[in-house]
Write a protein that holds these residues in place. Structure first.
Motif, PDB file in Angstrom:
ATOM      1  N   ASP A 175       0.815  -1.222   0.000  1.00  0.00           N
ATOM      2  CA  ASP A 175       0.000   0.000   0.000  1.00  0.00           C
ATOM      3  C   ASP A 175       0.844   1.265   0.000  1.00  0.00           C
ATOM      4  O   ASP A 175       0.481   2.249  -0.644  1.00  0.00           O
ATOM      5  CB  ASP A 175      -0.943   0.005   1.212  1.00  0.00           C
ATOM      6  N   GLU A 176       1.948   1.248   0.708  1.00  0.00           N
ATOM      7  CA  GLU A 176       2.795   2.445   0.767  1.00  0.00           C
ATOM      8  C   GLU A 176       3.382   2.773  -0.603  1.00  0.00           C
ATOM      9  O   GLU A 176       3.423   3.928  -1.008  1.00  0.00           O
ATOM     10  CB  GLU A 176       3.923   2.253   1.783  1.00  0.00           C
ATOM     11  N   GLN A 177       3.809   1.747  -1.325  1.00  0.00           N
ATOM     12  CA  GLN A 177       4.369   1.962  -2.655  1.00  0.00           C
ATOM     13  C   GLN A 177       3.298   2.445  -3.633  1.00  0.00           C
ATOM     14  O   GLN A 177       3.551   3.304  -4.467  1.00  0.00           O
ATOM     15  CB  GLN A 177       5.016   0.673  -3.175  1.00  0.00           C
ATOM     16  N   LYS A 178       2.094   1.889  -3.532  1.00  0.00           N
ATOM     17  CA  LYS A 178       0.987   2.332  -4.389  1.00  0.00           C
ATOM     18  C   LYS A 178       0.648   3.789  -4.111  1.00  0.00           C
ATOM     19  O   LYS A 178       0.429   4.577  -5.025  1.00  0.00           O
ATOM     20  CB  LYS A 178      -0.249   1.456  -4.161  1.00  0.00           C
ATOM     21  N   THR A 179       0.608   4.129  -2.838  1.00  0.00           N
ATOM     22  CA  THR A 179       0.302   5.506  -2.457  1.00  0.00           C
ATOM     23  C   THR A 179       1.374   6.460  -2.956  1.00  0.00           C
ATOM     24  O   THR A 179       1.069   7.535  -3.486  1.00  0.00           O
ATOM     25  CB  THR A 179       0.162   5.626  -0.922  1.00  0.00           C
TER      26      THR A 179
ATOM     27  N   TYR B 142       1.047   6.865  -6.695  1.00  0.00           N
ATOM     28  CA  TYR B 142      -0.123   7.701  -6.978  1.00  0.00           C
ATOM     29  C   TYR B 142       0.202   9.181  -6.752  1.00  0.00           C
ATOM     30  O   TYR B 142      -0.097  10.027  -7.594  1.00  0.00           O
ATOM     31  CB  TYR B 142      -1.292   7.264  -6.086  1.00  0.00           C
ATOM     32  N   LEU B 143       0.851   9.480  -5.635  1.00  0.00           N
ATOM     33  CA  LEU B 143       1.210  10.871  -5.340  1.00  0.00           C
ATOM     34  C   LEU B 143       2.211  11.422  -6.353  1.00  0.00           C
ATOM     35  O   LEU B 143       2.127  12.595  -6.742  1.00  0.00           O
ATOM     36  CB  LEU B 143       1.766  10.984  -3.921  1.00  0.00           C
TER      37      LEU B 143
ATOM     38  N   GLU C   9       2.422  10.549  -9.524  1.00  0.00           N
ATOM     39  CA  GLU C   9       1.667  10.805 -10.754  1.00  0.00           C
ATOM     40  C   GLU C   9       0.894  12.112 -10.655  1.00  0.00           C
ATOM     41  O   GLU C   9       0.887  12.916 -11.590  1.00  0.00           O
ATOM     42  CB  GLU C   9       0.701   9.658 -11.039  1.00  0.00           C
ATOM     43  N   VAL C  10       0.231  12.309  -9.523  1.00  0.00           N
ATOM     44  CA  VAL C  10      -0.544  13.540  -9.322  1.00  0.00           C
ATOM     45  C   VAL C  10       0.376  14.758  -9.338  1.00  0.00           C
ATOM     46  O   VAL C  10       0.085  15.769  -9.996  1.00  0.00           O
ATOM     47  CB  VAL C  10      -1.348  13.469  -8.003  1.00  0.00           C
ATOM     48  N   GLU C  11       1.497  14.675  -8.643  1.00  0.00           N
ATOM     49  CA  GLU C  11       2.448  15.799  -8.603  1.00  0.00           C
ATOM     50  C   GLU C  11       3.032  16.091  -9.976  1.00  0.00           C
ATOM     51  O   GLU C  11       3.181  17.251 -10.364  1.00  0.00           O
ATOM     52  CB  GLU C  11       3.578  15.514  -7.603  1.00  0.00           C
ATOM     53  N   ALA C  12       3.365  15.047 -10.727  1.00  0.00           N
ATOM     54  CA  ALA C  12       3.938  15.238 -12.061  1.00  0.00           C
ATOM     55  C   ALA C  12       2.942  15.943 -12.980  1.00  0.00           C
ATOM     56  O   ALA C  12       3.300  16.874 -13.719  1.00  0.00           O
ATOM     57  CB  ALA C  12       4.355  13.897 -12.656  1.00  0.00           C
ATOM     58  N   LYS C  13       1.677  15.527 -12.928  1.00  0.00           N
ATOM     59  CA  LYS C  13       0.648  16.150 -13.776  1.00  0.00           C
ATOM     60  C   LYS C  13       0.405  17.596 -13.346  1.00  0.00           C
ATOM     61  O   LYS C  13       0.266  18.492 -14.184  1.00  0.00           O
ATOM     62  CB  LYS C  13      -0.644  15.331 -13.710  1.00  0.00           C
ATOM     63  N   ALA C  14       0.397  17.844 -12.043  1.00  0.00           N
ATOM     64  CA  ALA C  14       0.189  19.208 -11.540  1.00  0.00           C
ATOM     65  C   ALA C  14       1.355  20.113 -11.947  1.00  0.00           C
ATOM     66  O   ALA C  14       1.144  21.267 -12.352  1.00  0.00           O
ATOM     67  CB  ALA C  14       0.032  19.200 -10.026  1.00  0.00           C
ATOM     68  N   GLU C  15       2.586  19.598 -11.890  1.00  0.00           N
ATOM     69  CA  GLU C  15       3.743  20.388 -12.306  1.00  0.00           C
ATOM     70  C   GLU C  15       3.678  20.704 -13.795  1.00  0.00           C
ATOM     71  O   GLU C  15       4.020  21.809 -14.220  1.00  0.00           O
ATOM     72  CB  GLU C  15       5.042  19.628 -12.001  1.00  0.00           C
ATOM     73  N   GLU C  16       3.230  19.733 -14.582  1.00  0.00           N
ATOM     74  CA  GLU C  16       3.073  19.938 -16.023  1.00  0.00           C
ATOM     75  C   GLU C  16       2.079  21.064 -16.299  1.00  0.00           C
ATOM     76  O   GLU C  16       2.313  21.933 -17.141  1.00  0.00           O
ATOM     77  CB  GLU C  16       2.557  18.632 -16.635  1.00  0.00           C
ATOM     78  N   ILE C  17       0.972  21.060 -15.571  1.00  0.00           N
ATOM     79  CA  ILE C  17      -0.049  22.098 -15.741  1.00  0.00           C
ATOM     80  C   ILE C  17       0.509  23.461 -15.356  1.00  0.00           C
ATOM     81  O   ILE C  17       0.319  24.449 -16.076  1.00  0.00           O
ATOM     82  CB  ILE C  17      -1.309  21.753 -14.914  1.00  0.00           C
ATOM     83  N   LEU C  18       1.208  23.527 -14.240  1.00  0.00           N
ATOM     84  CA  LEU C  18       1.783  24.806 -13.808  1.00  0.00           C
ATOM     85  C   LEU C  18       2.832  25.311 -14.793  1.00  0.00           C
ATOM     86  O   LEU C  18       2.905  26.513 -15.070  1.00  0.00           O
ATOM     87  CB  LEU C  18       2.383  24.665 -12.408  1.00  0.00           C
TER      88      LEU C  18
ATOM     89  N   GLU D  33      -7.214  12.519  -9.349  1.00  0.00           N
ATOM     90  CA  GLU D  33      -7.662  12.880  -7.999  1.00  0.00           C
ATOM     91  C   GLU D  33      -9.056  12.346  -7.693  1.00  0.00           C
ATOM     92  O   GLU D  33      -9.600  12.623  -6.635  1.00  0.00           O
ATOM     93  CB  GLU D  33      -7.646  14.412  -7.857  1.00  0.00           C
ATOM     94  N   HIS D  34      -9.652  11.620  -8.643  1.00  0.00           N
ATOM     95  CA  HIS D  34     -10.992  11.043  -8.490  1.00  0.00           C
ATOM     96  C   HIS D  34     -12.045  12.129  -8.273  1.00  0.00           C
ATOM     97  O   HIS D  34     -12.958  11.987  -7.463  1.00  0.00           O
ATOM     98  CB  HIS D  34     -11.029  10.006  -7.359  1.00  0.00           C
ATOM     99  N   ILE D  35     -11.880  13.218  -9.014  1.00  0.00           N
ATOM    100  CA  ILE D  35     -12.836  14.327  -8.995  1.00  0.00           C
ATOM    101  C   ILE D  35     -13.457  14.386 -10.388  1.00  0.00           C
ATOM    102  O   ILE D  35     -12.786  14.149 -11.389  1.00  0.00           O
ATOM    103  CB  ILE D  35     -12.128  15.660  -8.678  1.00  0.00           C
ATOM    104  N   GLN D  36     -14.728  14.730 -10.450  1.00  0.00           N
ATOM    105  CA  GLN D  36     -15.395  14.817 -11.744  1.00  0.00           C
ATOM    106  C   GLN D  36     -14.786  15.943 -12.579  1.00  0.00           C
ATOM    107  O   GLN D  36     -14.338  16.957 -12.041  1.00  0.00           O
ATOM    108  CB  GLN D  36     -16.885  15.066 -11.562  1.00  0.00           C
TER     109      GLN D  36
END
Length: 131
Positions: free
Chosen positions: A3-7, A10-11, A13-22, A102-105
């Protein structure tokens, strides 16, 4: 994978996509500033009376015809517009990808496109308005 590795994955991936957007948003800001500087330079050249002018092209200072300098600025403005529109359209998809991670619509209406002249003309005809 525990679970720790999955988490952690996941974090990341989210950070990489957010940095790309910024990064894309910052690039749009920089291109918009360059486009505005081109516009200011073009206006200054229109007011200028002389036939030749000095223009900074990167680290070089070049003396050229005023008309050529104006054409160069207009061309650069068009290229900036194209690049800004390209980045903005890609940015919409990236924002939706981030929201999926982020599992948001998705943002409602984010992927809408403006109507074309033909479509607007058809709607105006239906409503009884003339151009």
């Amino acid at each position: 994978m525990n679970d720790e590795q999955k988490t952690l994955k996941y974090l990341e991936e989210v950070e990489a996509k957010a940095e790309e957007i910024l990064r894309d948003r910052q690039e749009v800001i920089m291109l918009d500033k360059r486009r505005n500087d081109d516009r200011m330079g073009e206006r200054a050249l229109q007011k200028q009376k002389s036939d030749k002018t000095w223009m900074a092209v990167g680290p070089l200072l070049i003396k050229m015809k005023t008309k050529s300098a104006q054409e160069l600025l207009v061309k650069d403005q068009r290229e900036c517009d194209i690049e800004i529109n390209k980045i903005r359209s890609e940015l919409k998809a990236k924002v939706n990808e981030l929201r999926d991670l982020e599992h948001i619509q998705p943002v409602p209406g984010l992927m809408l496109n403006p109507m074309s002249r033909v479509e607007m003309s058809a709607i105006n005809q239906v409503l009884g308005k003339s151009l």
